[in-house]
Design a protein around this motif. Structure first.
Motif, PDB file in Angstrom:
ATOM      1  N   ALA A   1       6.272  -7.136  -9.361  1.00  0.00           N
ATOM      2  CA  ALA A   1       6.163  -7.898  -8.113  1.00  0.00           C
ATOM      3  C   ALA A   1       5.191  -9.077  -8.215  1.00  0.00           C
ATOM      4  CB  ALA A   1       5.745  -6.982  -6.978  1.00  0.00           C
ATOM      5  N   THR A   2       5.619 -10.187  -7.639  1.00  0.00           N
ATOM      6  CA  THR A   2       4.757 -11.349  -7.466  1.00  0.00           C
ATOM      7  C   THR A   2       3.907 -11.187  -6.215  1.00  0.00           C
ATOM      8  OG1 THR A   2       6.503 -12.713  -8.461  1.00  0.00           O
ATOM      9  CG2 THR A   2       4.756 -13.871  -7.272  1.00  0.00           C
ATOM     10  N   ARG A   3       4.534 -10.694  -5.156  1.00  0.00           N
ATOM     11  CA  ARG A   3       3.858 -10.403  -3.895  1.00  0.00           C
ATOM     12  C   ARG A   3       4.460  -9.126  -3.310  1.00  0.00           C
ATOM     13  NH1 ARG A   3       1.312 -13.932  -5.677  1.00  0.00           N
ATOM     14  NH2 ARG A   3       0.439 -15.804  -4.692  1.00  0.00           N
ATOM     15  N   VAL A   4       3.653  -8.461  -2.468  1.00  0.00           N
ATOM     16  CA  VAL A   4       4.111  -7.258  -1.786  1.00  0.00           C
ATOM     17  C   VAL A   4       3.860  -7.413  -0.295  1.00  0.00           C
ATOM     18  CG1 VAL A   4       3.914  -4.746  -1.598  1.00  0.00           C
ATOM     19  CG2 VAL A   4       3.498  -5.856  -3.811  1.00  0.00           C
ATOM     20  N   LEU A   5       4.885  -7.205   0.518  1.00  0.00           N
ATOM     21  CA  LEU A   5       4.724  -7.190   1.964  1.00  0.00           C
ATOM     22  C   LEU A   5       4.147  -5.829   2.361  1.00  0.00           C
ATOM     23  CD1 LEU A   5       8.084  -8.900   2.894  1.00  0.00           C
ATOM     24  CD2 LEU A   5       5.852  -9.713   3.660  1.00  0.00           C
ATOM     25  N   VAL A   6       2.966  -5.851   2.954  1.00  0.00           N
ATOM     26  CA  VAL A   6       2.240  -4.618   3.248  1.00  0.00           C
ATOM     27  C   VAL A   6       2.044  -4.454   4.751  1.00  0.00           C
ATOM     28  CG1 VAL A   6       0.079  -3.354   2.915  1.00  0.00           C
ATOM     29  CG2 VAL A   6       1.029  -4.707   1.036  1.00  0.00           C
ATOM     30  N   PRO A   7       2.735  -3.500   5.378  1.00  0.00           N
ATOM     31  CA  PRO A   7       2.498  -3.204   6.798  1.00  0.00           C
ATOM     32  C   PRO A   7       1.143  -2.521   6.986  1.00  0.00           C
ATOM     33  CG  PRO A   7       4.667  -2.432   6.089  1.00  0.00           C
ATOM     34  CD  PRO A   7       3.885  -2.748   4.855  1.00  0.00           C
ATOM     35  N   THR A   8       0.425  -2.950   8.017  1.00  0.00           N
ATOM     36  CA  THR A   8      -0.893  -2.376   8.318  1.00  0.00           C
ATOM     37  C   THR A   8      -1.018  -2.175   9.826  1.00  0.00           C
ATOM     38  OG1 THR A   8      -2.086  -4.449   8.730  1.00  0.00           O
ATOM     39  CG2 THR A   8      -1.804  -3.780   6.424  1.00  0.00           C
ATOM     40  N   THR A   9      -2.192  -1.708  10.232  1.00  0.00           N
ATOM     41  CA  THR A   9      -2.465  -1.515  11.660  1.00  0.00           C
ATOM     42  C   THR A   9      -2.556  -2.836  12.412  1.00  0.00           C
ATOM     43  OG1 THR A   9      -4.828  -1.419  11.110  1.00  0.00           O
ATOM     44  CG2 THR A   9      -3.654   0.680  11.334  1.00  0.00           C
ATOM     45  N   ALA A  10      -2.665  -3.955  11.692  1.00  0.00           N
ATOM     46  CA  ALA A  10      -2.808  -5.262  12.341  1.00  0.00           C
ATOM     47  C   ALA A  10      -1.664  -6.204  12.020  1.00  0.00           C
ATOM     48  CB  ALA A  10      -4.133  -5.913  11.938  1.00  0.00           C
ATOM     49  N   GLY A  11      -0.559  -5.688  11.501  1.00  0.00           N
ATOM     50  CA  GLY A  11       0.569  -6.536  11.176  1.00  0.00           C
ATOM     51  C   GLY A  11       0.956  -6.416   9.717  1.00  0.00           C
ATOM     52  N   VAL A  12       1.813  -7.328   9.263  1.00  0.00           N
ATOM     53  CA  VAL A  12       2.330  -7.305   7.895  1.00  0.00           C
ATOM     54  C   VAL A  12       1.725  -8.466   7.115  1.00  0.00           C
ATOM     55  CG1 VAL A  12       4.392  -7.376   6.446  1.00  0.00           C
ATOM     56  CG2 VAL A  12       4.474  -6.233   8.677  1.00  0.00           C
ATOM     57  N   PHE A  13       1.191  -8.159   5.935  1.00  0.00           N
ATOM     58  CA  PHE A  13       0.533  -9.165   5.105  1.00  0.00           C
ATOM     59  C   PHE A  13       1.209  -9.257   3.741  1.00  0.00           C
ATOM     60  CE2 PHE A  13      -2.672  -7.812   8.106  1.00  0.00           C
ATOM     61  CZ  PHE A  13      -3.365  -8.975   8.422  1.00  0.00           C
ATOM     62  N   LEU A  14       1.185 -10.464   3.174  1.00  0.00           N
ATOM     63  CA  LEU A  14       1.610 -10.670   1.794  1.00  0.00           C
ATOM     64  C   LEU A  14       0.407 -10.435   0.890  1.00  0.00           C
ATOM     65  CD1 LEU A  14       3.853 -13.865   1.962  1.00  0.00           C
ATOM     66  CD2 LEU A  14       4.495 -11.714   0.853  1.00  0.00           C
ATOM     67  N   VAL A  15       0.532  -9.494  -0.041  1.00  0.00           N
ATOM     68  CA  VAL A  15      -0.579  -9.126  -0.910  1.00  0.00           C
ATOM     69  C   VAL A  15      -0.199  -9.376  -2.359  1.00  0.00           C
ATOM     70  CG1 VAL A  15      -2.028  -7.216  -1.710  1.00  0.00           C
ATOM     71  CG2 VAL A  15      -1.439  -7.407   0.713  1.00  0.00           C
ATOM     72  N   ASP A  16      -1.115  -9.977  -3.101  1.00  0.00           N
ATOM     73  CA  ASP A  16      -0.944 -10.149  -4.538  1.00  0.00           C
ATOM     74  C   ASP A  16      -1.295  -8.811  -5.200  1.00  0.00           C
ATOM     75  OD1 ASP A  16      -1.130 -10.720  -7.252  1.00  0.00           O
ATOM     76  OD2 ASP A  16      -2.048 -12.676  -6.936  1.00  0.00           O
ATOM     77  N   PRO A  17      -0.359  -8.175  -5.909  1.00  0.00           N
ATOM     78  CA  PRO A  17      -0.648  -6.863  -6.499  1.00  0.00           C
ATOM     79  C   PRO A  17      -1.698  -6.911  -7.602  1.00  0.00           C
ATOM     80  CG  PRO A  17       1.480  -7.674  -7.247  1.00  0.00           C
ATOM     81  CD  PRO A  17       1.025  -8.613  -6.175  1.00  0.00           C
TER      82      PRO A  17
END
Length: 337
Positions: free
Chosen positions: A157-173
């Motif tokens: 993965a280049t980026r991972v969409l990560v759901p959290t308690t404050a929304g969804v973020f794009l995270v660099d693995p």
């Protein structure tokens, strides 16, 4: 609804099948990113990975229904590629991404260069609608902490969409605080900014959209995998002889292969109905949940029958049935939400 593919969808299915039949070589070792990059780039070069992108980003302006057709063909061929990046990454980003996020990542996904996935599962909570991964505000940024499981194509993965308690973020693995073990992703105070958050027009919209695309994509891929296993098994029992007769002529064998056929057709129609509703802007529920239930309950049992009908050949890793089994097993766990 009409369950028959339209002309465009038939062309996508035909072109995908042609490319996969020509390019897949299961003897070829996976590339550095853990999948067959030659096949994936061939699909990108043919324009198939970008069918859902808008024309201004080099796509064809199509949508989920066409992506689902492609995913079904990838499942039918048990293609060793990061297929779910289309449903876990491309479609959600196209719908929810900011202009900068879309411009940066979508063309690269369509070219087969970037892999964007999503971490929609948590321990004992597949496709969770209530993520426990915390996002804590910290001086203009967010700190993410939690555990995600069964993240497809995580190593590539280049980026991972990560759901959290404050929304969804794009995270660099590869960011500080991220630990990867197989398909499990641990976040320990991973810092992201507002620029990494996808658009959430209403509270919970981003997560709900991501979950819908993810489930629809898994169903389309699983539909193809089950159909591929059925075709492989049907061919085997038609050619393999016992006591001087093809296995298919024995009543018990015919009954068992009929059970697999019924399971495959039921999953196909349920998935197609749910995907059509989602693609046409209708409420996809309860169709999505029903399709997920049928796939999770029936597909593994159907693959077990396929193994039984193959005898010892079915467990030989040089024979292709194990690829379908592995794909169906993983998808069935993740669709049983």
């Amino acid at each position: 609804m009409d369950f028959i593919l339209d002309e465009t969808q038939r062309e996508i299915a035909g072109l995908a099948a042609e490319i996969l039949g020509r390019e897949i070589d299961f003897e070829r070792p996976p590339g550095e990113r853990g999948f067959d990059e030659q096949v994936w780039r061939a699909l990108g070069k043919a324009g198939l990975l970008g069918v859902a992108l808008p024309p201004e980003l080099g796509g064809d302006g199509l949508g989920l229904a066409e992506v689902a057709v492609l995913l079904t063909e990838l499942g039918r061929a048990a293609a060793p590629v990061p297929a779910l990046t289309l449903a876990f990454g491309l479609l959600p980003l196209d719908r929810l991404g900011t202009p900068d996020q879309r411009a940066e990542l979508l063309p690269e996904i369509a070219a087969g260069e970037a892999v964007v996935t999503a971490a929609v599962h948590e321990p004992s909570a597949p496709l969770t609608a209530d993520p426990s991964t915390r996002a804590v505000a910290d001086g203009g940024r967010w700190l993410l902490t939690g555990v995600k499981t069964s993240v497809p194509s995580l190593a590539a993965a280049t980026r991972v969409l990560v759901p959290t308690t404050a929304g969804v973020f794009l995270v660099d693995p590869r960011a500080d605080g991220v630990t990867i073990a197989g398909t499990t992703m641990r976040l320990d105070g991973v810092a992201v900014t507002e620029a990494n958050q996808v658009r959430d027009r209403e509270s919970g919209e981003a997560l709900a959209t991501l979950r819908r695309y993810a489930l629809a994509g898994m169903l389309a891929l699983g539909d193809g995998a089950l159909a591929g296993a059925l075709a492989l098994t049907t061919k085997h029992v038609g050619q393999r002889e016992q006591f001087g007769r093809p296995l298919a002529t024995f009543q018990a064998v015919a009954q068992q292969i009929a059970d697999v056929y019924i399971a495959s057709r039921t999953v196909h129609l349920a998935a197609l109905s749910a995907i059509w509703r989602l693609a046409s802007g209708r409420d996809p529920y309860p169709d999505l949940d029903i399709a997920g239930y049928w796939f999770a309950g029936e597909a593994p049992k159907a693959l077990a029958i396929c193994h039984h009908l193959h005898g010892g050949l079915g467990v030989d890793i040089t024979y292709p049935l194990h690829r379908y089994y592995a794909m169906v097993k993983e998808l069935s766990v993740c669709t049983s939400n």
